[in-house]
Design an enzyme around this catalytic site. Structure first.
Site, PDB file in Angstrom:
ATOM      1  N   ARG A  97       0.835  -1.215   0.000  1.00 14.78           N
ATOM      2  CA  ARG A  97       0.000   0.000   0.000  1.00 14.78           C
ATOM      3  C   ARG A  97       0.866   1.259   0.000  1.00 14.78           C
ATOM      4  N   THR A 139      11.069  14.476   4.687  1.00 17.29           N
ATOM      5  CA  THR A 139      11.769  14.274   5.964  1.00 17.29           C
ATOM      6  C   THR A 139      13.290  14.369   5.810  1.00 17.29           C
ATOM      7  N   SER A 145       8.991  15.516  12.314  1.00 18.73           N
ATOM      8  CA  SER A 145       7.651  16.054  12.582  1.00 18.73           C
ATOM      9  C   SER A 145       7.556  17.530  12.234  1.00 18.73           C
ATOM     10  N   TRP A 169      14.685   8.391   5.255  1.00 17.70           N
ATOM     11  CA  TRP A 169      13.456   7.611   5.437  1.00 17.70           C
ATOM     12  C   TRP A 169      12.526   7.733   4.233  1.00 17.70           C
ATOM     13  N   GLY A 347      -1.785 -17.774  19.534  1.00 18.15           N
ATOM     14  CA  GLY A 347      -0.779 -18.380  20.412  1.00 18.15           C
ATOM     15  C   GLY A 347       0.605 -18.288  19.788  1.00 18.15           C
ATOM     16  N   GLU A 371       3.862   9.729   7.900  1.00 19.53           N
ATOM     17  CA  GLU A 371       2.717  10.581   7.510  1.00 19.53           C
ATOM     18  C   GLU A 371       2.137  11.304   8.721  1.00 19.53           C
ATOM     19  N   THR A 373       3.086  11.406  13.108  1.00 21.41           N
ATOM     20  CA  THR A 373       2.998  10.381  14.169  1.00 21.41           C
ATOM     21  C   THR A 373       1.624  10.458  14.844  1.00 21.41           C
TER      22      THR A 373
HETATM   23  P1  TGC Z   1       1.590  25.092  10.009  1.00 23.87           P
HETATM   24  O1  TGC Z   1       1.935  26.467  10.476  1.00 23.87           O
HETATM   25  O2  TGC Z   1       0.447  24.372  10.628  1.00 23.87           O
HETATM   26  O3  TGC Z   1       1.327  25.125   8.431  1.00 23.87           O
HETATM   27  C1  TGC Z   1       2.254  25.749   7.558  1.00 23.87           C
HETATM   28  C2  TGC Z   1       1.494  26.282   6.362  1.00 23.87           C
HETATM   29  O4  TGC Z   1       0.859  25.185   5.675  1.00 23.87           O
HETATM   30  C3  TGC Z   1      -0.569  25.385   5.646  1.00 23.87           C
HETATM   31  N1  TGC Z   1      -1.175  24.066   5.813  1.00 23.87           N
HETATM   32  C4  TGC Z   1      -1.752  23.389   4.828  1.00 23.87           C
HETATM   33  N2  TGC Z   1      -1.979  23.710   3.547  1.00 23.87           N
HETATM   34  C5  TGC Z   1      -2.600  22.792   2.765  1.00 23.87           C
HETATM   35  N3  TGC Z   1      -2.973  21.573   3.239  1.00 23.87           N
HETATM   36  C6  TGC Z   1      -2.750  21.237   4.519  1.00 23.87           C
HETATM   37  N4  TGC Z   1      -3.084  20.043   4.968  1.00 23.87           N
HETATM   38  C7  TGC Z   1      -2.112  22.151   5.375  1.00 23.87           C
HETATM   39  N5  TGC Z   1      -1.733  22.143   6.679  1.00 23.87           N
HETATM   40  C8  TGC Z   1      -1.166  23.328   6.928  1.00 23.87           C
HETATM   41  C9  TGC Z   1      -0.855  26.315   6.782  1.00 23.87           C
HETATM   42  O5  TGC Z   1      -2.050  27.012   6.579  1.00 23.87           O
HETATM   43  C10 TGC Z   1       0.360  27.227   6.738  1.00 23.87           C
HETATM   44  O6  TGC Z   1       0.178  28.114   5.648  1.00 23.87           O
HETATM   45  P2  TGC Z   1       0.737  29.611   5.711  1.00 23.87           P
HETATM   46  O7  TGC Z   1       0.301  30.220   4.420  1.00 23.87           O
HETATM   47  O8  TGC Z   1       0.123  30.223   6.930  1.00 23.87           O
HETATM   48  O9  TGC Z   1       2.238  29.499   5.819  1.00 23.87           O
HETATM   49  O10 TGC Z   1       2.919  24.218  10.059  1.00 23.87           O
HETATM   50  P3  TGC Z   1       3.816  23.756  11.298  1.00 23.87           P
HETATM   51  O11 TGC Z   1       5.231  24.036  10.949  1.00 23.87           O
HETATM   52  O12 TGC Z   1       3.281  24.310  12.595  1.00 23.87           O
HETATM   53  O13 TGC Z   1       3.653  22.176  11.287  1.00 23.87           O
HETATM   54  C11 TGC Z   1       2.445  21.604  11.515  1.00 23.87           C
HETATM   55  C12 TGC Z   1       2.531  20.065  11.529  1.00 23.87           C
HETATM   56  C13 TGC Z   1       3.404  19.587  12.675  1.00 23.87           C
HETATM   57  C14 TGC Z   1       1.128  19.562  11.758  1.00 23.87           C
HETATM   58  C15 TGC Z   1       3.035  19.520  10.190  1.00 23.87           C
HETATM   59  O14 TGC Z   1       4.226  20.058   9.832  1.00 23.87           O
HETATM   60  C16 TGC Z   1       3.027  18.018  10.110  1.00 23.87           C
HETATM   61  O15 TGC Z   1       2.045  17.467   9.626  1.00 23.87           O
HETATM   62  N6  TGC Z   1       4.116  17.271  10.539  1.00 23.87           N
HETATM   63  C17 TGC Z   1       4.206  15.831  10.272  1.00 23.87           C
HETATM   64  C18 TGC Z   1       5.185  15.599   9.142  1.00 23.87           C
HETATM   65  C19 TGC Z   1       4.756  14.481   8.254  1.00 23.87           C
HETATM   66  O16 TGC Z   1       3.633  14.007   8.257  1.00 23.87           O
HETATM   67  N7  TGC Z   1       5.670  14.033   7.411  1.00 23.87           N
HETATM   68  C20 TGC Z   1       5.343  13.009   6.441  1.00 23.87           C
HETATM   69  C21 TGC Z   1       6.449  12.803   5.451  1.00 23.87           C
HETATM   70  S1  TGC Z   1       5.981  11.789   4.069  1.00 23.87           S
HETATM   71  C22 TGC Z   1       5.806  10.246   4.681  1.00 23.87           C
HETATM   72  O17 TGC Z   1       5.878  10.007   5.828  1.00 23.87           O
HETATM   73  C23 TGC Z   1       5.511   9.171   3.688  1.00 23.87           C
HETATM   74  S2  TGC Z   1       5.390   7.601   4.433  1.00 23.87           S
HETATM   75  C24 TGC Z   1       5.062   6.525   3.175  1.00 23.87           C
HETATM   76  C25 TGC Z   1       3.629   6.306   2.926  1.00 23.87           C
HETATM   77  O18 TGC Z   1       2.843   7.240   2.886  1.00 23.87           O
HETATM   78  O19 TGC Z   1       3.190   5.172   2.786  1.00 23.87           O
HETATM   79  P1  FAD Z   2      10.458  12.912  15.361  1.00 23.09           P
HETATM   80  O1  FAD Z   2       9.818  14.060  14.692  1.00 23.09           O
HETATM   81  O2  FAD Z   2      11.869  13.056  15.820  1.00 23.09           O
HETATM   82  O3  FAD Z   2       9.552  12.483  16.595  1.00 23.09           O
HETATM   83  C1  FAD Z   2      10.042  11.652  17.669  1.00 23.09           C
HETATM   84  C2  FAD Z   2       8.941  11.575  18.725  1.00 23.09           C
HETATM   85  O4  FAD Z   2       8.692  12.883  19.251  1.00 23.09           O
HETATM   86  C3  FAD Z   2       7.602  11.075  18.180  1.00 23.09           C
HETATM   87  O5  FAD Z   2       6.984  10.251  19.140  1.00 23.09           O
HETATM   88  C4  FAD Z   2       6.788  12.342  17.989  1.00 23.09           C
HETATM   89  O6  FAD Z   2       5.385  12.117  18.077  1.00 23.09           O
HETATM   90  C5  FAD Z   2       7.309  13.191  19.138  1.00 23.09           C
HETATM   91  N1  FAD Z   2       7.138  14.614  18.894  1.00 23.09           N
HETATM   92  C6  FAD Z   2       7.726  15.385  17.945  1.00 23.09           C
HETATM   93  N2  FAD Z   2       7.286  16.662  18.029  1.00 23.09           N
HETATM   94  C7  FAD Z   2       6.389  16.705  19.046  1.00 23.09           C
HETATM   95  C8  FAD Z   2       5.566  17.708  19.619  1.00 23.09           C
HETATM   96  N3  FAD Z   2       5.552  18.965  19.132  1.00 23.09           N
HETATM   97  N4  FAD Z   2       4.777  17.374  20.663  1.00 23.09           N
HETATM   98  C9  FAD Z   2       4.751  16.106  21.142  1.00 23.09           C
HETATM   99  N5  FAD Z   2       5.502  15.099  20.636  1.00 23.09           N
HETATM  100  C10 FAD Z   2       6.305  15.400  19.604  1.00 23.09           C
HETATM  101  N6  FAD Z   2       9.247  10.701   4.983  1.00 23.09           N
HETATM  102  C11 FAD Z   2       9.217  11.241   3.728  1.00 23.09           C
HETATM  103  O7  FAD Z   2       9.400  12.446   3.561  1.00 23.09           O
HETATM  104  N7  FAD Z   2       8.977  10.438   2.653  1.00 23.09           N
HETATM  105  C12 FAD Z   2       8.779   9.104   2.747  1.00 23.09           C
HETATM  106  O8  FAD Z   2       8.532   8.421   1.747  1.00 23.09           O
HETATM  107  C13 FAD Z   2       8.829   8.520   4.043  1.00 23.09           C
HETATM  108  N8  FAD Z   2       8.697   7.155   4.189  1.00 23.09           N
HETATM  109  C14 FAD Z   2       8.868   6.596   5.424  1.00 23.09           C
HETATM  110  C15 FAD Z   2       8.896   5.195   5.538  1.00 23.09           C
HETATM  111  C16 FAD Z   2       9.119   4.601   6.776  1.00 23.09           C
HETATM  112  C17 FAD Z   2       9.188   3.133   6.891  1.00 23.09           C
HETATM  113  C18 FAD Z   2       9.236   5.421   7.927  1.00 23.09           C
HETATM  114  C19 FAD Z   2       9.400   4.797   9.280  1.00 23.09           C
HETATM  115  C20 FAD Z   2       9.230   6.791   7.817  1.00 23.09           C
HETATM  116  C21 FAD Z   2       9.065   7.403   6.568  1.00 23.09           C
HETATM  117  N9  FAD Z   2       9.121   8.792   6.406  1.00 23.09           N
HETATM  118  C22 FAD Z   2       9.065   9.360   5.165  1.00 23.09           C
HETATM  119  C23 FAD Z   2       9.446   9.650   7.547  1.00 23.09           C
HETATM  120  C24 FAD Z   2       8.284   9.913   8.476  1.00 23.09           C
HETATM  121  O9  FAD Z   2       7.362  10.793   7.909  1.00 23.09           O
HETATM  122  C25 FAD Z   2       8.854  10.461   9.781  1.00 23.09           C
HETATM  123  O10 FAD Z   2       9.491   9.377  10.410  1.00 23.09           O
HETATM  124  C26 FAD Z   2       7.786  11.046  10.689  1.00 23.09           C
HETATM  125  O11 FAD Z   2       7.257  12.235  10.135  1.00 23.09           O
HETATM  126  C27 FAD Z   2       8.316  11.344  12.114  1.00 23.09           C
HETATM  127  O12 FAD Z   2       9.533  12.000  12.076  1.00 23.09           O
HETATM  128  P2  FAD Z   2      10.791  11.434  12.954  1.00 23.09           P
HETATM  129  O13 FAD Z   2      10.914   9.978  12.676  1.00 23.09           O
HETATM  130  O14 FAD Z   2      11.941  12.312  12.655  1.00 23.09           O
HETATM  131  O15 FAD Z   2      10.332  11.588  14.446  1.00 23.09           O
END
Ligand code: TGC
Ligand code: FAD
Length: 392
Positions: A97, A139, A145, A169, A347, A371, A373
């Protein structure tokens, strides 16, 4: 793993909400997965390898760009069909997926939404068929995060951009032909760039030693003075909101996918509980086992209702980021708990690859982290209901 004996469970008759086309799409995906992927997935999981031979099949069932318009090679489907496909894929393995999620929502979606017409024509059809695979670099080693702090950056060199930095990652990185990379310009504003394999200074070393998502390939993206042609910048949107909007689409798919993993664990545990005899009767006759099974199907049903409604809102263009966060968080947590309980019902057999629960459980440890945490999604909900961000 032996023959795939999975039977779907629809306790609240949710299929009555589906169209004939949606059911057909799901059946085609399920049949192909049972025939071509289930028999090999455990072997690839153990080897720690992505089964790349399934890529054309994923393209054929419409798993690459399900909702991308047909004119660009996508399947032109609605959001519920997209969700159903993700559910079927994750029912077999989260890594499968994941490959489809990244390709569809994190690579094709930004090119479709924020790319030029030339970029759409050049990349989308090949990504839809699986001829090319893509990855998404947000990332970094020091910014997970909080991606807004990213260090990766590019400078304008007149006829091209010069990209430097590193991503970590990154799913599919080791074999991706195309990477959608988020980096800062000279003013610190985030933009998306399409980086192509073969560009000098661009490398994608594989990361090893994962105990989770082993059937998916994960790597780094390293940019050492990479010359990126100017036509590879995504012009349609800049700022952190651009990558975050792609995450909305991927997280929505994960909310459906997690139900698939939960259903597979529940289905296996239910069958095992009827077949396994202890104390002269099937273990499914014991109240404690029934409690586990009853709670599992209750939680799955609640997740199905939540997710279907979210799909309706997505189709209407009304789903909010916070609603998507709630579903991703709830459903992945639900699935990981069910995987743990289902493992116990099996088991000792539950720790083997003969049954899928342990593999799903380990996979879901990645899904609950990537995506956004579990706790980040809680804080997104918290910010939405209070109007106060816990991140600032
Ligand atoms: P924040 O101040 O909330 O937002 C910054 C700017 O972005 C705008 N915005 C959005 N716009 C469109 N769609 C959304 N969903 C939006 N969310 C926010 C927001 O309005 C703002 O705009 P502006 O014009 O005011 O600058 O940003 P923040 O720095 O406080 O961070 C918020 C937070 C922590 C929620 C966000 O950064 C976050 O979601 N962190 C988690 C990171 C994450 O999910 N990484 C994923 C990497 S990819 C991955 O993991 C792939 S895994 C493989 C697979 O999917 O299978
Ligand atoms: P951190 O951000 O260091 O977090 C560590 C811990 O601290 C977590 O428990 C978190 O919840 C906590 N924490 C952080 N900030 C706060 C807060 N403000 N308040 C309370 N708790 C907090 N990324 C991509 O860009 N592209 C990809 O394709 C992709 N694929 C991935 C595939 C795998 C198998 C994995 C494991 C990760 C992948 N990622 C990818 C990265 C993934 O999105 C990050 O691992 C995730 O966003 C968390 O970042 P981190 O691992 O650096 O944890």
């Amino acid at each position: 793993m032996g023959t795939d004996r999975f039977e779907a469970h629809d306790y609240y008759l949710m299929d009555e909400f589906l169209t004939e086309e949606q059911i057909m799409i799901r059946s085609a995906a399920r049949d192909w997965l049972k025939q071509d992927v289930s028999p090999i997935i455990e072997e690839y999981y153990e080897k720690g390898e992505f089964p790349s031979q399934i890529v054309p099949g994923l393209g054929a069932i419409g798993a690459f760009g399900p909702y991308i318009p047909v004119e660009y090679g996508g399947a032109g489907l609605d959001q519920i069909s997209y969700g159903l496909l993700m559910q079927e894929l994750e029912r077999v393995d989260s890594g499968v997926r994941s490959t489809a999620s990244v390709q569809s929502s994190l690579v094709m979606y930004p090119i479709w939404k924020y790319g030029t017409e030339e970029q759409r024509q050049k990349f989308l059809p090949k990504l839809a068929s699986g001829e090319w695979l893509g990855c998404f670099g947000l990332t970094e080693p020091d910014y997970g995060s909080n991606p807004s702090g990213m260090i990766s950056n590019f400078t304008d060199q007149g006829d091209h951009y010069l990209l430097n930095g590193a991503k970590m990652w990154i799913s599919n990185a080791p074999f991706a032909q195309v990477a959608v990379v988020w980096a800062k310009d000279e003013s610190g504003r985030i933009h998306g760039l399409i980086v192509e394999r073969g560009m000098e200074g661009f490398s994608t070393p594989e990361m090893h030693g994962k105990h989770s998502l082993r059937a998916s390939s994960t790597g780094e993206l390293i940019f050492d003075n990479v010359k990126v042609p100017k036509e590879n910048l995504l012009p349609g949107k800049s700022g952190l909101g651009a990558p975050l909007s792609c995450l909305d689409s991927a997280r929505y798919g994960i909310a459906w996918g997690a139900i698939g993993a939960a259903l597979d664990c529940y289905d296996s545990a239910l069958r095992y509980s009827k077949e396994r005899i202890q104390f002269d009767k099937p273990i499914g006759g014991f109240q404690l086992i029934q409690k586990k099974l009853a709670e599992m199907i209750t939680e799955i049903t609640k997740a199905q209702l939540l997710t279907h409604r979210l799909g309706v809102l997505r189709n209407e263009g009304r789903a909010t980021t916070a609603q998507i966060s709630m579903a991703k968080r709830n459903n992945v947590d639900m699935a990981i708990n069910i995987a743990r309980e289902a493992r116990q019902i099996h088991g000792a057999m539950g720790i083997t690859g003969e049954y899928p629960c342990m593999r799903h459980m380990a996979n879901l440890e990645s899904v609950i982290t990537y995506e956004g945490t579990h706790d980040i999604h809680l804080l997104i909900t918290g910010a939405d209901v209070t109007g106060i961000s816990a991140f600032k």
